[in-house]
Design a protein around this motif. Structure first.
Motif, PDB file in Angstrom:
ATOM      1  N   GLN A   1       0.767  -1.143   0.072  1.00 45.57           N
ATOM      2  CA  GLN A   1       0.159  -0.008  -0.051  1.00 45.57           C
ATOM      3  C   GLN A   1       0.823   1.261   0.062  1.00 45.57           C
ATOM      4  O   GLN A   1       0.469   2.353  -0.677  1.00 45.57           O
ATOM      5  CB  GLN A   1      -1.109   0.086   1.163  1.00 45.57           C
ATOM      6  N   PHE A   2       1.935   1.336   0.744  1.00 41.96           N
ATOM      7  CA  PHE A   2       2.803   2.461   0.673  1.00 41.96           C
ATOM      8  C   PHE A   2       3.418   2.664  -0.600  1.00 41.96           C
ATOM      9  O   PHE A   2       3.656   3.758  -1.123  1.00 41.96           O
ATOM     10  CB  PHE A   2       4.004   2.306   1.836  1.00 41.96           C
ATOM     11  N   ALA A   3       3.824   1.569  -1.256  1.00 40.47           N
ATOM     12  CA  ALA A   3       4.251   1.797  -2.589  1.00 40.47           C
ATOM     13  C   ALA A   3       3.437   2.214  -3.594  1.00 40.47           C
ATOM     14  O   ALA A   3       3.600   3.209  -4.526  1.00 40.47           O
ATOM     15  CB  ALA A   3       4.633   0.462  -3.166  1.00 40.47           C
TER      16      ALA A   3
ATOM     17  N   ALA B   1      -6.609  -0.656  -1.848  1.00 41.32           N
ATOM     18  CA  ALA B   1      -5.622  -1.198  -1.037  1.00 41.32           C
ATOM     19  C   ALA B   1      -5.707  -0.628   0.434  1.00 41.32           C
ATOM     20  O   ALA B   1      -5.539  -1.634   1.437  1.00 41.32           O
ATOM     21  CB  ALA B   1      -4.064  -0.640  -1.501  1.00 41.32           C
ATOM     22  N   LEU B   2      -6.319   0.348   0.722  1.00 38.71           N
ATOM     23  CA  LEU B   2      -6.540   0.769   1.776  1.00 38.71           C
ATOM     24  C   LEU B   2      -7.485   0.076   2.542  1.00 38.71           C
ATOM     25  O   LEU B   2      -7.475  -0.287   3.865  1.00 38.71           O
ATOM     26  CB  LEU B   2      -6.844   2.221   2.088  1.00 38.71           C
ATOM     27  N   PHE B   3      -8.810  -0.012   1.981  1.00 43.81           N
ATOM     28  CA  PHE B   3      -9.930  -1.025   2.588  1.00 43.81           C
ATOM     29  C   PHE B   3      -9.414  -2.366   2.583  1.00 43.81           C
ATOM     30  O   PHE B   3      -9.865  -3.132   3.645  1.00 43.81           O
ATOM     31  CB  PHE B   3     -11.000  -0.971   1.559  1.00 43.81           C
TER      32      PHE B   3
ATOM     33  N   ALA C   1      -0.449  -1.980   9.597  1.00 42.71           N
ATOM     34  CA  ALA C   1      -1.578  -1.321   8.860  1.00 42.71           C
ATOM     35  C   ALA C   1      -2.347  -0.245   9.146  1.00 42.71           C
ATOM     36  O   ALA C   1      -2.522   0.517   8.348  1.00 42.71           O
ATOM     37  CB  ALA C   1      -2.554  -1.844   8.747  1.00 42.71           C
ATOM     38  N   GLY C   2      -3.373  -0.448   9.344  1.00 48.20           N
ATOM     39  CA  GLY C   2      -4.064   0.462   9.309  1.00 48.20           C
ATOM     40  C   GLY C   2      -3.321   1.071   8.903  1.00 48.20           C
ATOM     41  O   GLY C   2      -3.540   2.027   7.514  1.00 48.20           O
TER      42      GLY C   2
END
Length: 168
Positions: free
Chosen positions: A36-38, A70-72, A164-165
């Protein structure tokens, strides 16, 4: 138990650490967080490019949608992880403030999706909303990185705890 309870105890009890290390959701979080960070970094570049040059609006908007998916994914799997480890779907004392900020992150990303779907705001304003969502995400990611560091300092870390989160 509220947010104050987390300062009076270690991040993980021995039983929680054991559940964390045994849970396949720990690995899922460890994979999704950097992914998600990428996605965030690529999308941020596309959003900033569209804002500064006026080019690539579709790519920027699509990248924010991908980032939101991706966040969800990380939020849903993170809440499952939290239930397995702490017995709560969200707001376990160890991750209370991270989860609070995650709710803001989710709200801003969801507002982006709603505005995009309804065309309620123009493209530039939409991208500014995306930047607000990304700023909140950056704060939340920082919270989780600090939490990861705290978990490592407490020792007994055989696997990566929830990012995460995350690096949500």
């Amino acid at each position: 138990m509220g947010p104050r309870d987390r300062s009076a105890r270690p991040l993980y009890t021995p039983a929680e650490r054991e559940r964390r290390d045994a849970s396949p959701w720990t690995l899922v979080q460890g994979v999704l967080a950097p992914l998600q960070f990428a996605i965030f970094l690529v999308s941020l570049i596309l959003v900033l490019r569209a804002l500064t040059t006026g080019e690539g609006l579709f790519a920027a908007e699509a990248s924010v949608v991908i980032k939101t998916v991706a966040l969800f994914a990380i939020m849903i799997t993170g809440s499952i992880w939290e239930k397995v480890v702490f017995g709560r779907w969200l707001f376990a004392p160890a991750f209370f403030w991270e989860d609070v900020v995650s709710m803001l992150v989710l709200a801003l990303h969801t507002a982006y999706l709603a505005a995009l779907a309804t065309q309620a705001i123009d493209g530039r304003t939409l991208l500014l909303l995306a930047l607000a969502a990304y700023a909140s995400y950056a704060v939340n990611a920082g919270q989780f990185v600090l939490k990861l560091r705290a978990a490592r300092l407490q020792g007994g870390n055989r696997r990566t705890p929830r990012l995460a989160g995350a690096l949500s």
